[in-house]
Design a protein around this motif. Structure first.
Motif, PDB file in Angstrom:
ATOM      1  N   ILE A 136       0.849  -1.191   0.000  1.00  0.00           N
ATOM      2  CA  ILE A 136       0.000   0.000   0.000  1.00  0.00           C
ATOM      3  C   ILE A 136       0.884   1.239   0.000  1.00  0.00           C
ATOM      4  O   ILE A 136       1.640   1.470   0.937  1.00  0.00           O
ATOM      5  N   GLY A 137       0.792   2.023  -1.059  1.00  0.00           N
ATOM      6  CA  GLY A 137       1.569   3.257  -1.164  1.00  0.00           C
ATOM      7  C   GLY A 137       0.793   4.420  -0.566  1.00  0.00           C
ATOM      8  O   GLY A 137      -0.320   4.246  -0.077  1.00  0.00           O
ATOM      9  N   LYS A 138       1.393   5.606  -0.627  1.00  0.00           N
ATOM     10  CA  LYS A 138       0.737   6.765  -0.005  1.00  0.00           C
ATOM     11  C   LYS A 138      -0.552   7.141  -0.727  1.00  0.00           C
ATOM     12  O   LYS A 138      -1.520   7.572  -0.101  1.00  0.00           O
ATOM     13  N   ARG A 139      -0.571   6.986  -2.032  1.00  0.00           N
ATOM     14  CA  ARG A 139      -1.778   7.331  -2.776  1.00  0.00           C
ATOM     15  C   ARG A 139      -2.942   6.409  -2.414  1.00  0.00           C
ATOM     16  O   ARG A 139      -4.068   6.852  -2.199  1.00  0.00           O
ATOM     17  N   SER A 140      -2.646   5.106  -2.364  1.00  0.00           N
ATOM     18  CA  SER A 140      -3.709   4.156  -1.991  1.00  0.00           C
ATOM     19  C   SER A 140      -4.149   4.427  -0.556  1.00  0.00           C
ATOM     20  O   SER A 140      -5.332   4.352  -0.241  1.00  0.00           O
ATOM     21  N   ALA A 141      -3.171   4.734   0.308  1.00  0.00           N
ATOM     22  CA  ALA A 141      -3.497   5.001   1.707  1.00  0.00           C
ATOM     23  C   ALA A 141      -4.446   6.190   1.810  1.00  0.00           C
ATOM     24  O   ALA A 141      -5.428   6.152   2.552  1.00  0.00           O
ATOM     25  N   LEU A 142      -4.175   7.223   1.037  1.00  0.00           N
ATOM     26  CA  LEU A 142      -5.042   8.404   1.063  1.00  0.00           C
ATOM     27  C   LEU A 142      -6.441   8.049   0.573  1.00  0.00           C
ATOM     28  O   LEU A 142      -7.445   8.515   1.120  1.00  0.00           O
ATOM     29  N   ARG A 143      -6.517   7.178  -0.430  1.00  0.00           N
ATOM     30  CA  ARG A 143      -7.817   6.748  -0.952  1.00  0.00           C
ATOM     31  C   ARG A 143      -8.597   6.022   0.148  1.00  0.00           C
ATOM     32  O   ARG A 143      -9.794   6.250   0.331  1.00  0.00           O
ATOM     33  N   LEU A 144      -7.892   5.165   0.902  1.00  0.00           N
ATOM     34  CA  LEU A 144      -8.557   4.444   1.994  1.00  0.00           C
ATOM     35  C   LEU A 144      -9.038   5.404   3.076  1.00  0.00           C
ATOM     36  O   LEU A 144     -10.145   5.282   3.589  1.00  0.00           O
ATOM     37  N   VAL A 145      -8.183   6.369   3.413  1.00  0.00           N
ATOM     38  CA  VAL A 145      -8.545   7.329   4.450  1.00  0.00           C
ATOM     39  C   VAL A 145      -9.774   8.130   4.021  1.00  0.00           C
ATOM     40  O   VAL A 145     -10.724   8.311   4.795  1.00  0.00           O
ATOM     41  N   LEU A 146      -9.795   8.589   2.770  1.00  0.00           N
ATOM     42  CA  LEU A 146     -10.944   9.365   2.297  1.00  0.00           C
ATOM     43  C   LEU A 146     -12.200   8.510   2.269  1.00  0.00           C
ATOM     44  O   LEU A 146     -13.300   8.993   2.530  1.00  0.00           O
ATOM     45  N   HIS A 147     -12.023   7.215   1.976  1.00  0.00           N
ATOM     46  CA  HIS A 147     -13.171   6.306   2.015  1.00  0.00           C
ATOM     47  C   HIS A 147     -13.726   6.219   3.435  1.00  0.00           C
ATOM     48  O   HIS A 147     -14.931   6.329   3.646  1.00  0.00           O
TER      49      HIS A 147
END
Lengths: 206, 206
Positions: free
Chosen positions: A21-32
């Motif tokens: 999980i990279g930072k971009r995917s992590a941000l997507r999860l957080v926004l979800h």
């Protein structure tokens, strides 16, 4: 990456430490999570903390368990003389799903891999050797990955129990069901010819 | 999937609710956390809970923020008359990274998408229209995705502010820098010809 909120930044950095999980995917999860009800995040955090705090390992086979002895080891219907050596809980689950195995397991917790800094002492090998010494085992089945590390681990254990009268086997390597011969690699195909089985045996368990 | 531990099962089920993560990946993440020091899981859980509990949204632009008014909106060096309409915080970050924009933002929180059950009332459109009504804005720049949903949202907002004397623009659609013409789709290439720009303008900002 610059974040407009320290809270977001912290959450993203923690998630991004997970493998794959990279930072971009992590941000997507957080926004979800932010779009979902608060409870979802609470449940997720609680499940993770409780899992990490309270998890236990079976004292017999080192499999992950909720009790001191796991369900498989405490099942008297299973053959405790046959031990299948696997890498981790995922392999136990995979073999259990086949419904073909009635023995017990021994979970090593990894495989010998000098590149990743994993030596024999980090794995649960000693307890396996002790079981053999105390004549608790009649057969050991190696079910590690068919990689260099898996083979090394197999061989390391084999060398230490070869002198005992335990039967030692390894799961069959060969052409996977559904595979076409022309796409199989040479080593696999070669082994599958050398280690051919009587035809009647090949459909026995279907 | 059957798990040997209820704790593992619960953690896997919670993680697998996140978008793009299946049960297998979730199990891989859980096993990774088990191999790491306990603190990592604690920090992760805390970061998630704190983020979800304490997150705030800028009262002006609805961007995620740690304070009532975000850093961008409270920056007096920026042009508060120019408002860039975006979908979410990721778009704000992407545009901020270019270093080319000196106005402020308006974060809608999504785009109109009847298939996903998102209508105009779920988006922060009313506050944008109010800003326009109160003559706080001289230009609105639409920077939504170049999809059907993005275009629908643009058009919905446009219809309601078209009568005002706010200048309305949209970010340029065209061939991305580094792209080869032969691989561009027809619509993009067509637009890039119709909306061609004076050559001197094309290297002004480089």
């Amino acid at each position: 990456m610059e974040f407009s909120s320290k809270l977001i930044e912290k959450a993203v950095n923690e998630i991004a430490q997970l493998p794959g999980i990279g930072k971009r995917s992590a941000l997507r999860l957080v926004l979800h999570l932010l779009k979902q009800p608060k409870e979802q995040t609470t449940f997720l955090s609680q499940a993770l903390t409780q899992m990490r705090e309270n998890i236990q390992y079976c004292t017999n086979c080192h499999n992950i368990s909720d009790s001191l002895v796991c369900e498989i080891c405490s099942n008297t219907n299973r053959d405790h003389q046959v031990v299948c050596v696997v890498e981790d809980i995922r392999d136990v689950m995979a073999i259990e799903n086949t419904g073909q195995y009635r023995g017990i397991y021994h979970v090593l917790g990894g495989k010998i891999s000098p590149i990743d800094g994993v030596g024999p002492s980090q794995l649960k090998i000693t307890t396996l050797l002790e079981k053999v010494k105390q004549n608790q085992v009649s057969e050991i089945i190696f079910a590690l990955s068919a990689t260099m590390e898996g083979d090394t681990t197999n061989f390391y254990i084999y060398k230490q129990i070869a002198h005992s009268n335990v039967q030692i086997s390894t799961i069959a390597r060969g052409i996977a069901v559904g595979d076409e011969l022309e796409y199989a690699d040479e080593v696999t195909l070669g082994r599958s010819i050398l280690q051919r089985v009587p035809f009647e045996k090949s459909f026995k368990n279907n």
